[in-house]
Design a protein around this motif. Sequence first.
Motif, PDB file in Angstrom:
ATOM      1  N   ILE A  23       0.888  -1.013   0.280  1.00 46.84           N
ATOM      2  CA  ILE A  23      -0.241  -0.466   0.240  1.00 46.84           C
ATOM      3  C   ILE A  23       1.119   0.997  -0.291  1.00 46.84           C
ATOM      4  CG2 ILE A  23      -2.025   1.127   1.114  1.00 46.84           C
ATOM      5  CD1 ILE A  23      -2.583  -0.874   0.281  1.00 46.84           C
ATOM      6  N   GLU A  24       1.966   1.372   0.696  1.00 46.12           N
ATOM      7  CA  GLU A  24       3.004   2.448   1.121  1.00 46.12           C
ATOM      8  C   GLU A  24       3.561   2.407  -0.489  1.00 46.12           C
ATOM      9  OE1 GLU A  24       5.403   5.507   2.267  1.00 46.12           O
ATOM     10  OE2 GLU A  24       3.956   4.565   3.075  1.00 46.12           O
ATOM     11  N   GLY A  25       3.683   1.521  -1.463  1.00 42.66           N
ATOM     12  CA  GLY A  25       4.178   1.107  -2.722  1.00 42.66           C
ATOM     13  C   GLY A  25       3.627   2.417  -3.462  1.00 42.66           C
ATOM     14  N   TRP A  26       1.708   1.944  -3.462  1.00 43.98           N
ATOM     15  CA  TRP A  26       0.936   2.518  -3.961  1.00 43.98           C
ATOM     16  C   TRP A  26       0.793   4.176  -3.717  1.00 43.98           C
ATOM     17  CZ3 TRP A  26      -3.415   5.617  -3.026  1.00 43.98           C
ATOM     18  CH2 TRP A  26      -4.335   5.711  -3.975  1.00 43.98           C
ATOM     19  N   LEU A  27       0.954   4.133  -2.516  1.00 44.04           N
ATOM     20  CA  LEU A  27       1.077   6.184  -2.322  1.00 44.04           C
ATOM     21  C   LEU A  27       2.464   6.654  -2.976  1.00 44.04           C
ATOM     22  CD1 LEU A  27       0.150   5.559   1.472  1.00 44.04           C
ATOM     23  CD2 LEU A  27      -1.859   6.493  -0.186  1.00 44.04           C
ATOM     24  N   LYS A  28       3.185   5.773  -3.015  1.00 42.15           N
ATOM     25  CA  LYS A  28       4.430   6.410  -3.719  1.00 42.15           C
ATOM     26  C   LYS A  28       4.100   6.759  -4.945  1.00 42.15           C
ATOM     27  CE  LYS A  28       7.546   5.220   0.115  1.00 42.15           C
ATOM     28  NZ  LYS A  28       8.491   4.408  -0.087  1.00 42.15           N
ATOM     29  N   CYS A  29       3.905   5.408  -5.577  1.00 42.53           N
ATOM     30  CA  CYS A  29       3.707   5.214  -7.585  1.00 42.53           C
ATOM     31  C   CYS A  29       2.819   4.554  -7.541  1.00 42.53           C
ATOM     32  CB  CYS A  29       5.463   5.723  -7.727  1.00 42.53           C
ATOM     33  SG  CYS A  29       4.599   5.442  -9.737  1.00 42.53           S
ATOM     34  N   GLU A  30       1.592   5.322  -8.234  1.00 43.06           N
ATOM     35  CA  GLU A  30       0.609   3.972  -8.701  1.00 43.06           C
ATOM     36  C   GLU A  30       1.237   3.405  -9.915  1.00 43.06           C
ATOM     37  OE1 GLU A  30      -3.857   4.126 -10.357  1.00 43.06           O
ATOM     38  OE2 GLU A  30      -3.694   6.353 -10.270  1.00 43.06           O
ATOM     39  N   GLY A 161       6.444   8.318   5.453  1.00 43.89           N
ATOM     40  CA  GLY A 161       6.152   6.814   5.026  1.00 43.89           C
ATOM     41  C   GLY A 161       6.397   6.008   6.394  1.00 43.89           C
ATOM     42  N   TYR A 162       6.771   6.298   7.546  1.00 44.47           N
ATOM     43  CA  TYR A 162       7.010   5.774   8.625  1.00 44.47           C
ATOM     44  C   TYR A 162       5.689   6.314   9.541  1.00 44.47           C
ATOM     45  CZ  TYR A 162      12.042   5.240   7.974  1.00 44.47           C
ATOM     46  OH  TYR A 162      13.220   5.226   8.391  1.00 44.47           O
ATOM     47  N   LYS A 163       4.881   7.439   9.072  1.00 40.93           N
ATOM     48  CA  LYS A 163       3.919   8.132  10.688  1.00 40.93           C
ATOM     49  C   LYS A 163       2.290   7.150   9.685  1.00 40.93           C
ATOM     50  CE  LYS A 163       5.463  12.368  10.852  1.00 40.93           C
ATOM     51  NZ  LYS A 163       5.279  13.868  10.726  1.00 40.93           N
ATOM     52  N   ARG A 164       2.658   7.109   8.329  1.00 38.73           N
ATOM     53  CA  ARG A 164       1.558   5.863   7.394  1.00 38.73           C
ATOM     54  C   ARG A 164       1.740   4.678   8.336  1.00 38.73           C
ATOM     55  NH1 ARG A 164       3.359   9.111   2.728  1.00 38.73           N
ATOM     56  NH2 ARG A 164       5.001   7.520   2.335  1.00 38.73           N
ATOM     57  N   GLN A 165       2.744   3.911   8.302  1.00 41.83           N
ATOM     58  CA  GLN A 165       2.845   2.627   8.664  1.00 41.83           C
ATOM     59  C   GLN A 165       2.377   2.623   9.722  1.00 41.83           C
ATOM     60  OE1 GLN A 165       6.461   1.327   9.055  1.00 41.83           O
ATOM     61  NE2 GLN A 165       6.258  -0.206  10.625  1.00 41.83           N
ATOM     62  N   PRO A 227     -10.381   4.555   2.573  1.00 40.47           N
ATOM     63  CA  PRO A 227     -10.610   5.151   1.892  1.00 40.47           C
ATOM     64  C   PRO A 227      -9.904   5.219  -0.272  1.00 40.47           C
ATOM     65  CG  PRO A 227     -10.884   6.513   3.061  1.00 40.47           C
ATOM     66  CD  PRO A 227     -10.693   5.459   3.606  1.00 40.47           C
ATOM     67  N   THR A 228      -8.472   4.822   1.046  1.00 42.04           N
ATOM     68  CA  THR A 228      -7.357   4.166  -0.515  1.00 42.04           C
ATOM     69  C   THR A 228      -7.499   3.041  -0.308  1.00 42.04           C
ATOM     70  OG1 THR A 228      -5.751   5.716   1.218  1.00 42.04           O
ATOM     71  CG2 THR A 228      -4.728   4.239   0.181  1.00 42.04           C
ATOM     72  N   LEU A 229      -7.899   2.142   0.394  1.00 44.27           N
ATOM     73  CA  LEU A 229      -8.559   0.703  -0.485  1.00 44.27           C
ATOM     74  C   LEU A 229      -8.608   0.682  -1.318  1.00 44.27           C
ATOM     75  CD1 LEU A 229      -9.094  -1.125   3.630  1.00 44.27           C
ATOM     76  CD2 LEU A 229      -6.433  -1.466   1.192  1.00 44.27           C
ATOM     77  N   PHE A 230     -10.280   1.210  -1.254  1.00 43.65           N
ATOM     78  CA  PHE A 230     -10.732   1.323  -2.076  1.00 43.65           C
ATOM     79  C   PHE A 230     -10.496   2.501  -3.825  1.00 43.65           C
ATOM     80  CE2 PHE A 230     -14.248   1.859   0.711  1.00 43.65           C
ATOM     81  CZ  PHE A 230     -15.053   0.742   0.721  1.00 43.65           C
ATOM     82  N   ARG A 231      -9.476   3.109  -3.599  1.00 42.26           N
ATOM     83  CA  ARG A 231      -9.193   3.649  -4.868  1.00 42.26           C
ATOM     84  C   ARG A 231      -7.569   2.256  -5.079  1.00 42.26           C
ATOM     85  NH1 ARG A 231      -5.975   9.252  -3.173  1.00 42.26           N
ATOM     86  NH2 ARG A 231      -5.728   9.245  -5.024  1.00 42.26           N
ATOM     87  N   VAL A 232      -7.137   2.174  -4.229  1.00 40.21           N
ATOM     88  CA  VAL A 232      -6.079   0.696  -4.641  1.00 40.21           C
ATOM     89  C   VAL A 232      -6.636  -0.649  -5.353  1.00 40.21           C
ATOM     90  CG1 VAL A 232      -4.464  -1.852  -3.894  1.00 40.21           C
ATOM     91  CG2 VAL A 232      -3.968   0.963  -2.754  1.00 40.21           C
ATOM     92  N   HIS A 244       3.162   7.310 -13.560  1.00 39.75           N
ATOM     93  CA  HIS A 244       3.501   7.930 -12.434  1.00 39.75           C
ATOM     94  C   HIS A 244       4.220   8.674 -11.847  1.00 39.75           C
ATOM     95  CE1 HIS A 244       6.019   3.317 -13.339  1.00 39.75           C
ATOM     96  NE2 HIS A 244       5.257   3.606 -14.935  1.00 39.75           N
ATOM     97  N   ASP A 245       4.215   8.748 -10.502  1.00 40.56           N
ATOM     98  CA  ASP A 245       4.315   9.716  -9.958  1.00 40.56           C
ATOM     99  C   ASP A 245       6.001  10.883 -10.176  1.00 40.56           C
ATOM    100  OD1 ASP A 245       5.741  10.825  -6.849  1.00 40.56           O
ATOM    101  OD2 ASP A 245       3.767  11.029  -7.064  1.00 40.56           O
ATOM    102  N   SER A 246       6.077  11.753 -10.145  1.00 41.17           N
ATOM    103  CA  SER A 246       7.009  12.789 -10.284  1.00 41.17           C
ATOM    104  C   SER A 246       8.760  12.012 -10.131  1.00 41.17           C
ATOM    105  CB  SER A 246       6.759  14.231 -10.572  1.00 41.17           C
ATOM    106  OG  SER A 246       6.196  14.698  -9.668  1.00 41.17           O
ATOM    107  N   ASP A 247       7.598  11.719  -8.574  1.00 36.82           N
ATOM    108  CA  ASP A 247       9.384  11.708  -7.848  1.00 36.82           C
ATOM    109  C   ASP A 247       9.470  10.072  -8.146  1.00 36.82           C
ATOM    110  OD1 ASP A 247       9.876  13.937  -6.804  1.00 36.82           O
ATOM    111  OD2 ASP A 247       7.663  13.622  -5.021  1.00 36.82           O
TER     112      ASP A 247
END
Length: 262
Positions: A23-30, A161-165, A227-232, A244-247
């Motif tokens: 899920i963290e990977g999805w947040l960084k780059c779909e 990412g630590y916080k999101r974890q 909500p993120t799980l629905f988007r995933v 891809h994410d710009s970063d």
Amino acid sequence: MARHRGRYQPQKIEPYELSRSRIEGWLKCEGCFWLDRVRGVKFPSFPPFNINSLTDKLLKREFDDYRGKNPIPWITEQGWPNLIPYDHENLENWTDSLHFGSSPDKFNTIHKETNILFGGGIDDMMINRDTEKIHLVDFKSTAQLGANPSPINLQGKWKQGYKRQMDMYLWIGKRKGLPMSNDCFFLYVDGKHEGLTGMGLGKSSLPKLEFTPSWIHYAANDEWVEPTLFRVKETLHKEECPSHDSDCEYALFLNGVKSLAS
């Protein structure tokens, strides 16, 4: 547990297993998430950080010495005298990140609305003797090599990412019926070098590395997780690769491959 793992296959009825790191990977780059989960593209792996794993293991052993019995004196000195390491029959299962989806006794939950089996492996937990609430604890290791090391904090883009974890594990804990507190903690150990002439090899056959510990409070917020799980899930059903994410560190390479192919 019936498991649907690896490349996503929409015809399967078993819950699809996604770890916290996915899920963290999805947040960084779909786009990279889609290539990995939908197309089965294998990305370069990173070498294990064995020193970090070792500090985690040793900190866990220290917590075990007090587990279910007494506060840890150093944490009491940080202003949290009512916390003691949480003792639970499934705690060892909850720390197993590699096999988190193999059993309901692991740290996971099935989100029926998306049919996603979501989980991971925690580092530790503490319970507040006054409130009976459970607090997540995450162990982190670092080494500031500059001349004037600054106090450890949670600032900086990569630490988000630590916080999101913590947010994700808080959400999972609530879904498992645990009395979770939003007050979470990072136990950071920072390798020391200032004022040291070495590791003591000249005085002992057992050289030592010293650390400065920090106890950092984090008020977790898990409202964004569902909500993120629905988007995933929407991403998993896309027929074409999302942008891809710009970063994204792989975007430049992937775009280059597309240019060569055309």
